[in-house]
Design a protein around this motif. Structure first.
Motif, short mmCIF file in Angstrom:
data_model
loop_
_atom_site.label_atom_id
_atom_site.label_comp_id
_atom_site.label_asym_id
_atom_site.label_seq_id
_atom_site.Cartn_x
_atom_site.Cartn_y
_atom_site.Cartn_z
N THR A 149 1.02 -1.16 0.14
CA THR A 149 0.13 0.08 0.08
C THR A 149 0.82 1.27 -0.05
O THR A 149 1.69 1.40 0.90
N ASP A 150 0.71 1.89 -0.99
CA ASP A 150 1.46 3.27 -0.95
C ASP A 150 1.21 4.28 0.06
O ASP A 150 1.73 5.45 -0.02
N GLU A 151 0.00 4.03 1.02
CA GLU A 151 -0.57 4.87 2.04
C GLU A 151 0.45 4.91 2.92
O GLU A 151 0.55 5.92 3.89
N ILE A 152 1.31 3.82 3.13
CA ILE A 152 2.41 3.97 4.15
C ILE A 152 3.67 4.77 3.71
O ILE A 152 4.49 5.39 4.44
N TYR A 153 3.83 4.91 2.44
CA TYR A 153 5.03 5.57 1.90
C TYR A 153 4.72 7.22 2.27
O TYR A 153 3.93 7.80 1.89
N GLU A 154 5.83 7.70 2.97
CA GLU A 154 5.88 9.09 3.43
C GLU A 154 4.70 9.27 4.60
O GLU A 154 4.55 10.45 4.86
N ALA A 155 4.10 8.42 5.19
CA ALA A 155 2.91 8.65 6.10
C ALA A 155 3.34 9.21 7.32
O ALA A 155 4.50 8.70 7.75
N GLY A 156 2.69 9.91 7.88
CA GLY A 156 2.96 10.82 9.08
C GLY A 156 2.14 9.79 10.38
O GLY A 156 1.51 8.77 9.87
N PRO A 157 2.27 10.28 11.39
CA PRO A 157 1.36 9.26 12.38
C PRO A 157 0.04 9.47 12.50
O PRO A 157 -0.46 8.21 12.84
N ASN A 158 -0.62 10.36 11.80
CA ASN A 158 -2.14 10.18 11.80
C ASN A 158 -2.40 9.49 10.72
O ASN A 158 -3.41 8.77 10.90
N ARG A 159 -1.58 9.30 9.53
CA ARG A 159 -1.96 8.55 8.53
C ARG A 159 -1.93 7.10 8.92
O ARG A 159 -2.48 6.27 8.72
N ILE A 160 -0.77 6.78 9.63
CA ILE A 160 -0.39 5.47 10.06
C ILE A 160 -1.40 5.07 11.12
O ILE A 160 -2.07 3.96 10.98
N LEU A 161 -2.01 5.87 11.86
CA LEU A 161 -3.15 5.64 12.79
C LEU A 161 -4.27 4.97 12.00
O LEU A 161 -4.96 4.15 12.37
N SER A 162 -4.61 5.68 10.77
CA SER A 162 -5.88 5.57 9.93
C SER A 162 -5.69 4.17 9.49
O SER A 162 -6.44 3.32 9.37
N ILE A 163 -4.40 3.87 8.96
CA ILE A 163 -4.06 2.46 8.39
C ILE A 163 -4.30 1.51 9.63
O ILE A 163 -5.35 0.30 9.21
N VAL A 164 -3.69 1.52 10.65
CA VAL A 164 -4.04 0.64 11.95
C VAL A 164 -5.35 0.48 12.14
O VAL A 164 -5.79 -0.71 12.24
N GLN A 165 -6.02 1.49 12.31
CA GLN A 165 -7.52 1.43 12.76
C GLN A 165 -8.55 0.88 11.65
O GLN A 165 -9.57 0.66 11.87
N SER A 166 -8.01 0.69 10.28
CA SER A 166 -8.71 0.14 9.10
C SER A 166 -8.33 -1.27 8.90
O SER A 166 -8.86 -2.14 8.10
N LEU A 167 -7.34 -2.12 9.74
CA LEU A 167 -6.94 -3.41 9.62
C LEU A 167 -8.29 -4.18 9.86
O LEU A 167 -9.30 -3.88 10.52
N ASN A 168 -8.15 -5.34 9.11
CA ASN A 168 -8.96 -6.61 9.27
C ASN A 168 -9.04 -7.10 10.78
O ASN A 168 -8.22 -7.37 11.31
N ASP A 169 -10.29 -7.08 11.40
CA ASP A 169 -10.36 -7.54 12.53
C ASP A 169 -10.29 -9.06 12.72
O ASP A 169 -9.93 -9.54 13.88
N ASN A 170 -10.11 -9.79 11.58
CA ASN A 170 -9.81 -11.16 11.76
C ASN A 170 -8.23 -11.34 11.80
O ASN A 170 -7.83 -12.48 12.46
N TRP A 171 -7.48 -10.17 11.86
CA TRP A 171 -6.03 -10.36 12.10
C TRP A 171 -5.71 -10.04 13.63
O TRP A 171 -6.05 -8.76 13.96
N THR A 172 -5.16 -10.50 14.35
CA THR A 172 -4.52 -10.31 15.47
C THR A 172 -3.09 -9.62 15.79
O THR A 172 -2.97 -8.89 16.49
N THR A 173 -2.36 -10.10 14.74
CA THR A 173 -1.03 -9.79 14.64
C THR A 173 -0.49 -9.33 13.26
O THR A 173 -1.00 -10.12 12.45
N VAL A 174 -0.09 -8.07 13.19
CA VAL A 174 0.04 -7.36 11.69
C VAL A 174 1.51 -6.78 11.81
O VAL A 174 2.01 -6.07 12.88
N TYR A 175 2.37 -6.95 10.92
CA TYR A 175 3.34 -6.26 10.79
C TYR A 175 3.42 -5.13 9.66
O TYR A 175 3.00 -5.41 8.43
N LEU A 176 3.83 -3.88 9.86
CA LEU A 176 3.77 -2.85 9.01
C LEU A 176 5.04 -2.45 8.79
O LEU A 176 5.98 -2.24 9.29
#
Length: 165
Positions: free
Chosen positions: A81-108
């Motif tokens: 996802t190009d959303e991570i490229y040059e992402a600041g903390p608020n954008r990263i939070l948005s990415i984390v908060q949109s993760l699939n709830d079936n996932w319990t462990t995620v690496y960004l």
């Protein structure tokens, strides 16, 4: 439910050519040493991810592919996802908060300064996330959408210079 978030800064990248766009820079020799080493270390000692999400920038994607291989993940658990490229903390939070709830462990997999800033927002208290550094956070959540940086438990940090002098 315990949710685990790993932030991995890409391994050391090459500045060999000024003709290559930032997005297209690959790893340098140290990066090609550190990425496989750190991926094997995490595969041996850290939680296996349900998903890997990586910036599409070559240096991040290359680093992430080493982790995908070390964990033996199928391609269906690897996302660019190009959303991570040059992402600041608020954008990263948005990415984390949109993760699939079936996932319990995620690496960004991504970049500084955003990863250091987000890590510190999540209570890591570090000066800078080193190249190929891995931050782990834990939080009890029903849904990723409830992820709150302030409520994160910083678990650990791993980075190559802990092992290579």
């Amino acid at each position: 439910m315990e949710r685990n978030l790993y932030l991995v800064r890409h391994a050391k990248s090459s500045w060999e050519s000024t003709q290559i766009a930032d997005y297209d820079r690959n790893l340098n020799d140290r990066g090609f040493r550190d990425a496989p080493f750190m991926s094997r270390l995490c595969a041996a000692h850290e939680l296996r991810p349900d998903a890997i999400l990586s910036s599409g920038a070559l240096r991040a994607k290359t680093t992430a592919r080493y982790f995908e291989k070390a964990f033996g993940l199928p391609e269906t658990q690897f996302f660019l996802t190009d959303e991570i490229y040059e992402a600041g903390p608020n954008r990263i939070l948005s990415i984390v908060q949109s993760l699939n709830d079936n996932w319990t462990t995620v690496y960004l997999f991504g970049h500084n300064p955003g990863f250091t800033q987000f890590g510190n927002w999540c209570n890591a208290a570090i000066a800078e996330l080193p190249t190929c550094g891995v931050l782990r956070f834990r939080q009890e959540l029903g849904h990723w959408s409830d992820f709150s940086p302030e409520d994160s438990a910083f678990v650990n940090i791993l980075y190559p210079k802990q092992y290579f002098k």
